[in-house]
Design an enzyme around this catalytic site. Structure first.
Site, PDB file in Angstrom:
ATOM      1  N   ARG B 176     -30.948 -15.392  -1.398  1.00 56.83           N
ATOM      2  CA  ARG B 176     -31.893 -14.966  -0.352  1.00 56.83           C
ATOM      3  C   ARG B 176     -33.265 -15.579  -0.574  1.00 56.83           C
ATOM      4  NH1 ARG B 176     -30.470  -8.610  -0.049  1.00 56.83           N
ATOM      5  NH2 ARG B 176     -29.848  -9.162  -2.143  1.00 56.83           N
ATOM      6  N   ARG B 233     -16.174 -11.714  -2.746  1.00 57.94           N
ATOM      7  CA  ARG B 233     -15.298 -10.948  -1.853  1.00 57.94           C
ATOM      8  C   ARG B 233     -14.606 -11.939  -0.928  1.00 57.94           C
ATOM      9  NH1 ARG B 233     -15.631  -7.367  -4.821  1.00 57.94           N
ATOM     10  NH2 ARG B 233     -16.471  -5.257  -4.554  1.00 57.94           N
ATOM     11  N   GLU B 262      -6.596  -8.419   1.211  1.00 60.83           N
ATOM     12  CA  GLU B 262      -5.870  -8.107  -0.030  1.00 60.83           C
ATOM     13  C   GLU B 262      -4.985  -6.887   0.159  1.00 60.83           C
ATOM     14  OE1 GLU B 262      -8.851  -7.709  -3.057  1.00 60.83           O
ATOM     15  OE2 GLU B 262      -9.655  -9.697  -2.653  1.00 60.83           O
ATOM     16  N   HIS B 280      -7.398 -10.453  -7.583  1.00 61.09           N
ATOM     17  CA  HIS B 280      -8.652  -9.671  -7.681  1.00 61.09           C
ATOM     18  C   HIS B 280      -8.765  -8.973  -9.038  1.00 61.09           C
ATOM     19  CE1 HIS B 280     -11.904  -7.425  -5.185  1.00 61.09           C
ATOM     20  NE2 HIS B 280     -12.292  -7.615  -6.425  1.00 61.09           N
TER      21      HIS B 280
END
Lengths: 318, 318
Positions: B176, B233, B262, B280
């Site tokens: 950011r 993610r 997932e 994951h």
């Protein structure tokens, strides 16, 4: 292969199944394989021989080249070359030096993470369609905080140590001699090292002294939670014992790039998820091959202009 | 589950298939699952809820707990928790903070080495018995010298960068804001970063701004020799586009620990050797779980003694 008879002939020695080829320095020499029609003509006068990969070179081979002065190895290790015989015949020997060291060190770290965190086993789990069926994959082991012992703090071992530092591992090593200016704990034997660590990375040269340096005693000291990575040579490890330890759960895991009877790999390992198997490729990248080619060119040039060779082996050690 | 009615009840919220259990702090609280016979009794008065893993927590769930003051997440990411709704209800939210960061960073490096050097694919090659048949495994790619871009230089991303340094990679990042006192090149967007690097490691939080931050344009910029690792993610990446790029050879490779749906993984990826698939589990080690348990105990203790919570999310951002 096109040849230029004005350039010096260099014998290319390789086992037929070592299919890898280097872009030989064709502008400065005339590379001759045994399949070349000109091979019989060049055999008696060839002064240089290049050994491709770990192709064995023994006295019977050497007998065929009476004018041989120099053997250039393309591997980091030179255990496949009869060094004592070369010394007796006054034939100089070079290795790949450190051309493969970075790739070897990278791969050692990759195998260590893979064994501890079960990367390959997880990939198999997903490809076998087991994720939706079984849910979570079992917990793996953290790398940080492990006590990693490096067997052989040479060119590769030093780079392994440097790479491990930011992972928060405690690093120790064994080697022929304690190195000055190295911040890692030194242990005089592999057994001492294994007793004081929980992960071994084997990356020393193979010699009569280091054959089976990882034996039953070392594996016992490493123990059920211990793991071992071997990117050196298969014969550094007593493979029969290693297989027994892994099959019986007496060792935590292993990442193996090399084996005693390559390309044969003990089949008992094929079903184990705490083992990562690799077809002797720790150093196989185009970038490493480019480095070795550069080294070969430099050595051929140095040889014919009577300058010092690069990465020459000190044969008085053998 | 045995309960102690003298301790404060804490609701444990999880999807049934998240089978992982933490050793809840049973000496200081009374963990209640929805299957517990006492659940209906505790529901109206429970002040704390613990969300296990990425189990979604939405306003319908929150409606069931009128006394709720605090939601403790056990994941680093909190995208599965409706944060805007929590803010509206004055419910505080915590995450796992940096408890998983080291393991996440280790795993990212493992996936990157694996994709570039084909560790898992090599393991498959050996287990399938192909080594004696096909001889050498094809050359892989060197890690050193690569220009690695980190998407999200937070807790995990910073540790990824630190680990990459000794491998000789050039490191850049996007986030950011440009970070002061960071020696790596900053690019304001993922597209800028991909244009100037050849390897991306995606480890930012998922939010409305970062959803599909890795899109067609970014993948095109990364190119045929580019690789991508995602331990953040699944929805950070436009998975449909990614699969297309990989299947068509428009991207060099990918290491994927997370997916959009997932535990479903696109089957087109199952046959690709330049892809490493992982269920994951980048952060699944006993050591990380111990850290999260410690964090939960500290947070429960802090909550009931009116002290500041650890790893609290600033909900004014949502």
């Amino acid at each position: 292969m096109a040849t230029d008879n004005n350039l010096p002939a260099i014998i290319i020695h390789r086992l037929p199944h070592f299919k890898l080829s280097f872009p030989w320095a064709k502008n400065i020499c005339n590379p001759i394989e045994s399949s070349d029609p000109l091979y019989p003509i060049h055999k008696p006068s060839a002064r240089i021989l290049i050994v491709v990969g770990p192709s064995p070179l023994n006295s019977d081979h050497l007998d065929q080249y009476p004018s041989l002065e120099c053997v250039f190895g393309t591997s980091a290790g030179v255990d496949h070359i009869d060094l004592a015989e070369c010394r007796r015949r006054n034939i100089r020997v070079t290795s790949a030096g450190s051309a493969f060291s970075e790739d070897g060190a990278d791969y050692a770290i990759g195998l260590l993470i893979d064994v501890l965190r079960r990367v390959s086993a997880g990939d198999r789990f997903v490809r076998d369609g087991l994720w939706p069926v079984q849910g979570y994959y079992p917990l793996a082991n953290k790398l940080g905080g492990r006590r990693v012992g490096i067997v052989g703090l040479g060119s590769i071992g030093s780079l392994v140590a440097k790479r491990l530092e930011p992972f928060g591992c405690t690093i120790a090593y064994t080697s022929r001699n304690k190195k000055s200016q190295v911040p890692y704990a030194y242990y005089p034997t592999a057994l001492d090292l294994a007793t004081n660590t929980d992960s071994l990375i084997v990356c020393c040269a193979l010699s009569d002294e280091t054959r089976h340096i990882i034996n039953r005693g070392v594996l016992t000291a490493l123990g059920k939670k211990g793991v071992m990575v071997n990117i050196g040579r298969g014969a550094l490890v007593d493979e029969k014992e290693l297989v027994k330890f892994l099959v019986e759960g007496e060792l935590g895991g292993a990442g193996l790039d090399v084996f005693e009877k390559e390309p044969e790999v003990p089949k008992e390992l094929f079903t184990l998820d705490n083992v990562v198997l690799s077809p002797h490729k720790a150093i196989l990248t185009p970038e490493s091959f480019d480095k070795v080619t550069e080294l070969m060119i430099a050595n051929v040039t140095a040889f014919f202009s009577n300058k010092p060779l690069l990465s020459e082996i000190n044969l008085s050690d053998y």
